[in-house]
Design a protein around this motif. Structure first.
Motif, PDB file in Angstrom:
ATOM      1  N   ASP A 103       0.836  -1.206   0.000  1.00 57.69           N
ATOM      2  CA  ASP A 103       0.000   0.000   0.000  1.00 57.69           C
ATOM      3  C   ASP A 103       0.872   1.257   0.000  1.00 57.69           C
ATOM      4  OD1 ASP A 103      -2.369  -1.454   0.085  1.00 57.69           O
ATOM      5  OD2 ASP A 103      -2.407  -1.498   2.273  1.00 57.69           O
ATOM      6  N   GLU A 104       0.230   2.399  -0.264  1.00 60.17           N
ATOM      7  CA  GLU A 104       0.893   3.692  -0.215  1.00 60.17           C
ATOM      8  C   GLU A 104       0.209   4.580   0.816  1.00 60.17           C
ATOM      9  OE1 GLU A 104       2.423   4.017  -4.883  1.00 60.17           O
ATOM     10  OE2 GLU A 104       0.781   5.298  -4.155  1.00 60.17           O
ATOM     11  N   VAL A 105       1.009   5.389   1.504  1.00 58.22           N
ATOM     12  CA  VAL A 105       0.491   6.365   2.469  1.00 58.22           C
ATOM     13  C   VAL A 105       1.095   7.721   2.141  1.00 58.22           C
ATOM     14  CG1 VAL A 105       0.336   7.041   4.890  1.00 58.22           C
ATOM     15  CG2 VAL A 105       0.219   4.614   4.263  1.00 58.22           C
ATOM     16  N   ILE A 106       0.251   8.701   1.889  1.00 53.52           N
ATOM     17  CA  ILE A 106       0.712  10.051   1.563  1.00 53.52           C
ATOM     18  C   ILE A 106       1.091  10.780   2.845  1.00 53.52           C
ATOM     19  CG2 ILE A 106       0.040  12.284   0.572  1.00 53.52           C
ATOM     20  CD1 ILE A 106      -1.893  10.686  -1.245  1.00 53.52           C
ATOM     21  N   THR A 107       2.283  11.350   2.877  1.00 50.45           N
ATOM     22  CA  THR A 107       2.750  12.080   4.049  1.00 50.45           C
ATOM     23  C   THR A 107       3.823  13.060   3.616  1.00 50.45           C
ATOM     24  OG1 THR A 107       3.465  11.819   6.348  1.00 50.45           O
ATOM     25  CG2 THR A 107       4.520  10.403   4.722  1.00 50.45           C
ATOM     26  N   VAL A 108       4.569  13.609   4.589  1.00 53.20           N
ATOM     27  CA  VAL A 108       5.659  14.540   4.293  1.00 53.20           C
ATOM     28  C   VAL A 108       7.000  13.915   4.647  1.00 53.20           C
ATOM     29  CG1 VAL A 108       4.413  16.723   4.475  1.00 53.20           C
ATOM     30  CG2 VAL A 108       5.238  15.602   6.553  1.00 53.20           C
ATOM     31  N   GLY A 139       4.805  -2.477   6.003  1.00 60.68           N
ATOM     32  CA  GLY A 139       5.164  -2.978   4.681  1.00 60.68           C
ATOM     33  C   GLY A 139       4.697  -2.073   3.561  1.00 60.68           C
ATOM     34  N   ALA A 140       4.279  -0.869   3.906  1.00 58.03           N
ATOM     35  CA  ALA A 140       3.750   0.071   2.918  1.00 58.03           C
ATOM     36  C   ALA A 140       4.827   1.081   2.497  1.00 58.03           C
ATOM     37  CB  ALA A 140       2.533   0.791   3.476  1.00 58.03           C
ATOM     38  N   LEU A 141       4.495   1.893   1.500  1.00 61.04           N
ATOM     39  CA  LEU A 141       5.429   2.847   0.920  1.00 61.04           C
ATOM     40  C   LEU A 141       5.024   4.268   1.270  1.00 61.04           C
ATOM     41  CD1 LEU A 141       7.890   2.669  -1.165  1.00 61.04           C
ATOM     42  CD2 LEU A 141       6.222   3.465  -2.856  1.00 61.04           C
ATOM     43  N   PRO A 142       5.907   5.055   1.912  1.00 62.98           N
ATOM     44  CA  PRO A 142       5.597   6.470   2.113  1.00 62.98           C
ATOM     45  C   PRO A 142       5.666   7.217   0.781  1.00 62.98           C
ATOM     46  CG  PRO A 142       7.387   5.728   3.573  1.00 62.98           C
ATOM     47  CD  PRO A 142       7.193   4.676   2.532  1.00 62.98           C
ATOM     48  N   VAL A 143       4.664   8.009   0.515  1.00 59.67           N
ATOM     49  CA  VAL A 143       4.648   8.863  -0.677  1.00 59.67           C
ATOM     50  C   VAL A 143       4.758  10.300  -0.185  1.00 59.67           C
ATOM     51  CG1 VAL A 143       3.311   9.629  -2.674  1.00 59.67           C
ATOM     52  CG2 VAL A 143       3.279   7.216  -2.004  1.00 59.67           C
ATOM     53  N   LEU A 149      -1.395  10.577   5.989  1.00 63.71           N
ATOM     54  CA  LEU A 149      -0.821  10.805   7.313  1.00 63.71           C
ATOM     55  C   LEU A 149      -0.272  12.236   7.352  1.00 63.71           C
ATOM     56  CD1 LEU A 149       0.130   9.952  10.108  1.00 63.71           C
ATOM     57  CD2 LEU A 149       2.064   8.767   9.045  1.00 63.71           C
ATOM     58  N   CYS A 150      -1.050  13.141   7.917  1.00 61.83           N
ATOM     59  CA  CYS A 150      -0.633  14.541   7.985  1.00 61.83           C
ATOM     60  C   CYS A 150       0.000  14.811   9.340  1.00 61.83           C
ATOM     61  CB  CYS A 150      -1.809  15.475   7.729  1.00 61.83           C
ATOM     62  SG  CYS A 150      -3.189  15.275   8.882  1.00 61.83           S
TER      63      CYS A 150
END
Length: 397
Positions: free
Chosen positions: A77-82, A97-101, A129-130
Motif C-alpha cells: 500500500d501507499e500512504v501520503i505524508t511529508v 510494509g507500505a510505501l511512504p509517498v 498521514l498529515c
C-alpha cells in the motif's frame, strides 16, 4: 578568570514535587504496569481534547503503527505524508510494509501542502498521514475533505500538538478531537507535556479503540486488571498477533499531573512566542513562524528561518559558543541513509521547499520556565552575529 556564559538549553520539561508524589503513590500501590492510572489518564485526556476515546501506548511511534494497521495499511500500500518530519512518521508506514509517498510542505510554513495531496493519490493509496509540525496545526479541514472525497482515512501525527487548537465550524477545538479518523500524540520530554516517553491515540470510532486496546497488549483477550480482580480463575486467549505497546502506571501518573498543567503551559508558551516574534519581526531576511488565523499553536518549538546568505551551522555554533543551545530545523526523511533506496519511498513531486526548510531553519530555546530576560538575551546574541547584524555588507563581499 572570566565567568563562563550562562547556558540556555533548547528545551526543558516542567516537573516538580507533584510528579514525584504521583510516582510515589503508584510505587507504593504495588501496581506499576498498565492499570488504573493508565485508565484514568485516558479518560482525562479524552475529556481534555473532546474525543470519545483515548488509548495510551508506549510512545507516538507505536501509536502511529497501530493507527495505520487499524485503517488497513499493509504490504504494497501507499500512504501520503511529508518527508519534512521526524523519521518515525515514515518508519511507522514501513513497519506495515507500505510505501511512504512524500509531498512537499506549504510555502512559508512547515506543514503539508494540501494543494499537493490530491495529485499524489493512486489506486494503492490507503491513508493520508498529515503532521501538525512543531505544534502548528496543519490545514486539516482541506485534507479531511480530500480524504472523504476519495474514501481515504486521515491519520493525524499530532506528536507535537497536545494543547493546540483550530477553528472548526465556528468553534475553537483542540487537536485530538479528532478531526481526521485517528490522532496520535507523543509525551517525549521535548513535548509540551511529558511522561518520560509515551503516546496516546484518540478516535471517535468504537471499533478502532477496541483494536488499539487489544493489539497494545499482545492481543490478550483478558486484560491483567480483569484477571487481578476476578473471583474465579480466568485464562486468556491470543486470537491474533499483537504487540507490547503498553504504557505503565508510573508514566500515566506523571501524565495526569502534566495534563493539569497543560493550559497554563500553553498560555506561557504563547506569550513567549509573541515576544520572540515581536523582537525578530522586521529583521532583514529572518522569517518568523506564521500562525494562520484559524490555528492556535501550543508552540512546542519556535522555529526561525534564516535568509539564504546565512550559514545555518555557523549560526548555531556561534550561539552555542555564547551558551545558547539550538537545533536545526525539522529533518527530511528522504535524505537519510535509511531511505536512500528507491524502494523505501516515492516522492510525488519536488520536495524543494522541504529541503530548503531543513537547511535554513533553526529552533531557538523555548520552554515555559524561560524568563522575558532569557528571550531578550537569545535575541540579542542572535542579532549580534555579524552575518545577521550586517547582512548588506556581507552580501556585498
Amino acid at each position: 578568570m572570566s565567568e563562563a556564559p550562562r547556558q540556555i538549553p533548547v528545551a526543558r520539561p516542567v516537573l516538580d514535587e507533584r510528579e514525584v508524589e504521583a510516582v510515589r503513590r503508584v510505587i507504593l500501590s504495588g501496581w506499576v504496569t498498565q492499570g488504573p492510572e493508565v485508565a484514568a489518564f485516558e479518560r482525562e485526556f479524552a475529556d481534555f481534547v473532546g474525543s470519545a476515546h483515548a488509548c495510551a501506548v508506549s510512545n507516538c511511534t507505536t501509536a502511529l503503527h497501530l493507527a495505520l494497521r487499524c485503517v488497513g495499511v499493509g504490504a504494497g500500500d501507499e500512504v501520503i505524508t511529508v518527508s519534512h518530519s521526524f523519521i518515525a512518521t515514515a518508519n511507522a508506514i514501513r513497519y506495515c510494509g507500505a510505501l511512504p509517498v512524500f509531498v512537499d510542505i506549504e510555502a512559508g510554513g512547515y506543514n503539508i501542502d494540501p494543494d499537493l495531496v490530491e495529485a499524489a493519490i493512486t489506486p494503492r493509496t490507503r491513508a493520508i498521514l498529515c503532521v501538525h509540525q512543531l505544534g502548528m496545526p496543519c490545514d486539516l479541514r482541506r485534507i479531511a475533505d480530500i480524504g472523504k472525497r476519495h474514501a481515504i482515512p486521515v491519520i493525524e501525527d499530532a506528536a507535537c500538538a497536545a494543547g493546540s487548537e483550530m477553528l472548526w465550524d465556528g468553534q475553537w477545538q483542540r487537536i485530538g478531537k479528532p478531526h481526521g479518523d485517528i490522532a496520535c500524540f507523543s509525551f517525549h520530554p521535548r513535548k509540551v507535556v511529558t511522561t518520560g516517553d509515551g503516546g496516546m491515540l484518540t478516535t471517535a470510532s468504537d471499533e478502532y479503540d477496541r483494536k488499539f486496546r487489544l493489539w497494545r497488549q499482545h492481543s490478550m483477550s483478558v486484560p491483567d486488571t480483569v484477571r487481578h480482580g476476578a473471583k474465579q480463575v480466568i485464562s486468556e486467549d491470543y486470537p491474533e498477533i499483537g504487540y507490547n505497546y503498553r504504557m505503565t502506571d508510573v508514566q500515566a501518573a506523571i501524565g495526569r499531573e502534566q495534563l493539569k498543567r497543560l493550559p497554563a503551559l500553553v498560555k506561557r508558551r504563547r506569550a513567549l512566542a509573541r515576544q520572540y516574534t515581536r523582537r525578530l519581526s522586521g529583521v532583514a531576511g529572518l522569517q518568523t513562524p506564521i500562525e494562520p488565523h484559524w490555528a492556535r499553536s501550543n508552540w512546542q518549538s519556535y522555529c526561525l528561518t534564516l535568509p539564504g546568505w546565512i550559514d545555518q551551522r555557523q549560526t548555531m555554533q556561534a550561539l552555542l559558543n555564547r551558551g545558547i543551545s539550538t537545533r536545526r530545523g525539522v529533518m527530511n526523511i528522504h535524505l537519510e541513509e535509511a531511505y536512500a533506496g528507491c524502494d523505501t519511498h516515492r516522492a510525488a513531486a519536488s520536495l524543494e521547499r522541504s529541503v530548503a526548510a531543513q537547511q535554513r531553519s533553526v529552533i531557538l530555546p523555548f520552554f515555559a520556565q524561560m524568563t522575558d530576560a532569557d528571550v531578550a538575551l537569545v535575541v540579542e546574541e542572535l542579532l549580534s552575529i555579524p552575518a545577521i547584524a550586517e547582512p548588506a555588507a556581507l552580501r556585498a563581499v
